[in-house]
Design a protein around this motif. Structure first.
Motif, PDB file in Angstrom:
ATOM      1  N   ASP A 149       0.995   4.339  -3.088  1.00 52.03           N
ATOM      2  CA  ASP A 149       1.165   5.501  -2.437  1.00 52.03           C
ATOM      3  C   ASP A 149       1.847   6.132  -3.778  1.00 52.03           C
ATOM      4  N   THR A 198      -6.596   5.075   0.190  1.00 55.72           N
ATOM      5  CA  THR A 198      -5.870   6.507   0.565  1.00 55.72           C
ATOM      6  C   THR A 198      -6.664   7.371  -0.322  1.00 55.72           C
ATOM      7  N   LYS A 213      -6.678   9.231  -3.476  1.00 53.37           N
ATOM      8  CA  LYS A 213      -5.306   9.906  -4.505  1.00 53.37           C
ATOM      9  C   LYS A 213      -6.220  10.138  -5.848  1.00 53.37           C
ATOM     10  N   GLN A 250       0.590  -1.554   0.642  1.00 49.95           N
ATOM     11  CA  GLN A 250      -0.085  -0.005   0.034  1.00 49.95           C
ATOM     12  C   GLN A 250       0.360   1.555   0.220  1.00 49.95           C
ATOM     13  N   SER A 281      -4.623   0.244  -1.759  1.00 46.51           N
ATOM     14  CA  SER A 281      -4.646   1.514   0.332  1.00 46.51           C
ATOM     15  C   SER A 281      -6.208   1.710  -0.275  1.00 46.51           C
TER      16      SER A 281
END
Length: 190
Positions: free
Chosen positions: A136, A162, A164, A132, A160
């Motif tokens: 990222d 996240t 983004k 992850q 992940s």
């Protein structure tokens, strides 16, 4: 620049936790339960050993693999390959002696620096948390996925959550097998 390849057994809903039977996960060993073994589906694992020049692991995966993989015939080519473990807590005295040269990296910046060195592809096995972070940080170049026709629900995920920008992938190789497994090899588009 070296190519960083993430390889994983993954359920259709993205879970990568405990595919080989590691304790502590309710669906542990899911790659071997209720899925017929089709040898052709695992050809990619042999190819990864032939084509890789180094192995990168997170601490948890290193601690799970290092007592077992050095003595396994199936992973013999990894014995002599340089290994790198990303950890802020692992110490040199905890490294196994029978698995070749192992270097501890303390940050993703050190992984980025490793990618800048000469040498062939670096393969990442297991290591969900590390994967992850690598993703990222934009450090993964390719994914080798064996997608199992299972929905596992809870569990560690490869990707992940996240928030983004979109990360585009290009399918460069794929195959479906009689047992429902799918091989998907995807390059990260930059």
């Amino acid at each position: 620049m070296r190519t960083l390849i993430s390889t994983a057994f993954i359920s259709l809903d993205g879970v990568v936790e405990a595919p080989g039977g590691e304790p502590g996960y309710r669906n542990s060993g899911w790659t071997f339960k209720d899925i017929e073994f089709v040898p052709d589906a695992f050809e990619i694992k042999e190819r990864e050993q032939r084509e890789s020049a180094a192995v990168l692991l997170g601490r948890t995966s290193y601690e799970a693999f290092s007592p077992v993989w050095p003595d396994m015939v199936e992973f013999a080519q990894y014995r002599t390959m340089p290994k790198y473990v990303v950890s802020t807590t692992l110490t040199d005295d905890k490294l196994v002696a029978n698995w070749g040269d192992t270097t501890i990296l303390r940050s993703l910046d050190e992984v980025a620096a490793l990618k800048q060195t000469d040498g062939g592809p670096i393969i990442v096995h297991g290591s969900a948390t590390l994967n992850q972070g690598l993703s990222d940080a934009g450090l993964i170049d390719r994914y080798h996925l064996l997608v199992f026709p299972l929905l596992l629900g809870a569990g560690k995920r490869l990707f992940s959550a996240t928030d983004k920008d979109t990360q585009k992938l290009k399918l460069v190789e794929h195959e479906a097998y009689s047992n429902g497994l799918q091989k998907q090899i995807l390059d990260v588009v930059r």
